[in-house]
Write a protein that holds these residues in place. Structure first.
Motif, PDB file in Angstrom:
ATOM      1  N   GLN A 145       0.825  -1.208   0.000  1.00 41.00           N
ATOM      2  CA  GLN A 145       0.000   0.000   0.000  1.00 41.00           C
ATOM      3  C   GLN A 145       0.859   1.257   0.000  1.00 41.00           C
ATOM      4  N   LEU A 146       1.918   1.232   0.781  1.00 43.66           N
ATOM      5  CA  LEU A 146       2.794   2.400   0.829  1.00 43.66           C
ATOM      6  C   LEU A 146       3.522   2.611  -0.497  1.00 43.66           C
ATOM      7  N   ASN A 147       3.923   1.533  -1.114  1.00 43.39           N
ATOM      8  CA  ASN A 147       4.580   1.648  -2.412  1.00 43.39           C
ATOM      9  C   ASN A 147       3.647   2.249  -3.448  1.00 43.39           C
ATOM     10  N   ASN A 148       2.394   1.940  -3.352  1.00 47.27           N
ATOM     11  CA  ASN A 148       1.417   2.481  -4.289  1.00 47.27           C
ATOM     12  C   ASN A 148       1.137   3.957  -4.033  1.00 47.27           C
ATOM     13  N   MET A 149       1.383   4.430  -2.819  1.00 49.18           N
ATOM     14  CA  MET A 149       1.123   5.828  -2.469  1.00 49.18           C
ATOM     15  C   MET A 149       2.194   6.765  -3.011  1.00 49.18           C
ATOM     16  N   ASP A 150       3.394   6.278  -3.131  1.00 47.57           N
ATOM     17  CA  ASP A 150       4.503   7.140  -3.539  1.00 47.57           C
ATOM     18  C   ASP A 150       5.355   6.386  -4.545  1.00 47.57           C
ATOM     19  N   SER A 151       5.622   7.010  -5.651  1.00 41.91           N
ATOM     20  CA  SER A 151       6.412   6.333  -6.676  1.00 41.91           C
ATOM     21  C   SER A 151       7.873   6.195  -6.266  1.00 41.91           C
ATOM     22  N   SER A 152       8.297   6.924  -5.258  1.00 42.83           N
ATOM     23  CA  SER A 152       9.680   6.844  -4.795  1.00 42.83           C
ATOM     24  C   SER A 152       9.689   6.399  -3.330  1.00 42.83           C
ATOM     25  N   PRO A 153       9.663   5.093  -3.085  1.00 42.20           N
ATOM     26  CA  PRO A 153       9.561   4.605  -1.708  1.00 42.20           C
ATOM     27  C   PRO A 153      10.770   4.965  -0.850  1.00 42.20           C
ATOM     28  N   ASP A 154      11.909   5.227  -1.469  1.00 43.69           N
ATOM     29  CA  ASP A 154      13.081   5.555  -0.664  1.00 43.69           C
ATOM     30  C   ASP A 154      12.938   6.898   0.044  1.00 43.69           C
ATOM     31  N   ARG A 155      12.108   7.772  -0.506  1.00 44.44           N
ATOM     32  CA  ARG A 155      11.909   9.082   0.115  1.00 44.44           C
ATOM     33  C   ARG A 155      10.781   9.073   1.132  1.00 44.44           C
ATOM     34  N   ASN A 156      10.042   7.994   1.198  1.00 46.31           N
ATOM     35  CA  ASN A 156       8.907   7.918   2.111  1.00 46.31           C
ATOM     36  C   ASN A 156       9.374   7.403   3.472  1.00 46.31           C
ATOM     37  N   PRO A 157       9.241   8.216   4.542  1.00 47.36           N
ATOM     38  CA  PRO A 157       9.710   7.788   5.865  1.00 47.36           C
ATOM     39  C   PRO A 157       8.922   6.590   6.412  1.00 47.36           C
ATOM     40  N   LEU A 158       7.663   6.466   6.010  1.00 51.60           N
ATOM     41  CA  LEU A 158       6.883   5.322   6.475  1.00 51.60           C
ATOM     42  C   LEU A 158       7.433   4.016   5.914  1.00 51.60           C
ATOM     43  N   ILE A 159       7.839   4.045   4.660  1.00 54.30           N
ATOM     44  CA  ILE A 159       8.411   2.839   4.057  1.00 54.30           C
ATOM     45  C   ILE A 159       9.732   2.502   4.729  1.00 54.30           C
ATOM     46  N   HIS A 160      10.501   3.503   5.044  1.00 57.58           N
ATOM     47  CA  HIS A 160      11.755   3.273   5.755  1.00 57.58           C
ATOM     48  C   HIS A 160      11.486   2.580   7.096  1.00 57.58           C
ATOM     49  N   LYS A 161      10.483   3.071   7.815  1.00 54.24           N
ATOM     50  CA  LYS A 161      10.116   2.444   9.087  1.00 54.24           C
ATOM     51  C   LYS A 161       9.621   1.015   8.877  1.00 54.24           C
ATOM     52  N   MET A 162       8.870   0.801   7.809  1.00 48.10           N
ATOM     53  CA  MET A 162       8.366  -0.546   7.519  1.00 48.10           C
ATOM     54  C   MET A 162       9.526  -1.496   7.208  1.00 48.10           C
ATOM     55  N   LYS A 163      10.533  -0.982   6.511  1.00 50.36           N
ATOM     56  CA  LYS A 163      11.692  -1.823   6.217  1.00 50.36           C
ATOM     57  C   LYS A 163      12.421  -2.213   7.500  1.00 50.36           C
ATOM     58  N   ILE A 164      12.507  -1.273   8.423  1.00 51.26           N
ATOM     59  CA  ILE A 164      13.131  -1.569   9.711  1.00 51.26           C
ATOM     60  C   ILE A 164      12.314  -2.625  10.447  1.00 51.26           C
ATOM     61  N   LEU A 165      10.990  -2.438  10.468  1.00 50.06           N
ATOM     62  CA  LEU A 165      10.118  -3.428  11.119  1.00 50.06           C
ATOM     63  C   LEU A 165      10.243  -4.793  10.449  1.00 50.06           C
ATOM     64  N   ASN A 166      10.319  -4.787   9.131  1.00 52.14           N
ATOM     65  CA  ASN A 166      10.455  -6.033   8.391  1.00 52.14           C
ATOM     66  C   ASN A 166      11.748  -6.753   8.777  1.00 52.14           C
ATOM     67  N   SER A 167      12.829  -6.005   8.921  1.00 50.81           N
ATOM     68  CA  SER A 167      14.095  -6.639   9.313  1.00 50.81           C
ATOM     69  C   SER A 167      13.998  -7.214  10.713  1.00 50.81           C
ATOM     70  N   HIS A 168      13.274  -6.536  11.608  1.00 49.90           N
ATOM     71  CA  HIS A 168      13.083  -7.072  12.963  1.00 49.90           C
ATOM     72  C   HIS A 168      12.238  -8.345  12.932  1.00 49.90           C
ATOM     73  N   ILE A 169      11.212  -8.345  12.116  1.00 46.30           N
ATOM     74  CA  ILE A 169      10.370  -9.540  11.994  1.00 46.30           C
ATOM     75  C   ILE A 169      11.174 -10.693  11.415  1.00 46.30           C
ATOM     76  N   ASP A 170      12.009 -10.413  10.438  1.00 48.63           N
ATOM     77  CA  ASP A 170      12.862 -11.464   9.866  1.00 48.63           C
ATOM     78  C   ASP A 170      13.804 -12.025  10.924  1.00 48.63           C
TER      79      ASP A 170
END
Length: 99
Positions: A59-84
């Protein structure tokens, strides 16, 4: 000390030891079963979180064409690494349990 008395004491001690080992074995089995249930529950929760995480990332990727600039996606990536990392810990724990 008479031989019969000595034999009786040895038999009593062996019986007490056998009962003690039996009790500890039963407690170990109960503990192992409880831990296995907790692990299974954790794995189900983890899978549900992974699914939710994937949905949110999508959903976040669909909201912004540049996910690297989206702070929410950055936080999600951090959460994803913790879940992994939790998944790897759960896998290692499960493999360490006696079958």
């Amino acid at each position: 000390m008479l031989l019969q008395e000595f034999e009786t004491r040895i038999n009593d001690a062996l019986t007490a030891l056998e009962q003690s080992v039996g009790r500890y074995h039963q407690l170990w089995q109960q503990d192992q079963q409880t831990l296995q249930q907790q692990l299974d529950l954790s794995l189900r929760r983890e899978e549900k979180l992974r699914q939710q995480n994937a949905l949110l990332v999508s959903q976040l990727n669909n909201m912004d064409s540049s996910p690297d600039r989206n702070p929410l996606i950055h936080k999600m990536k951090i959460l994803n690494s913790h879940i992994d990392a939790l998944a790897q810990d759960a896998t290692a724990f499960r493999q360490s349990l006696p079958q």
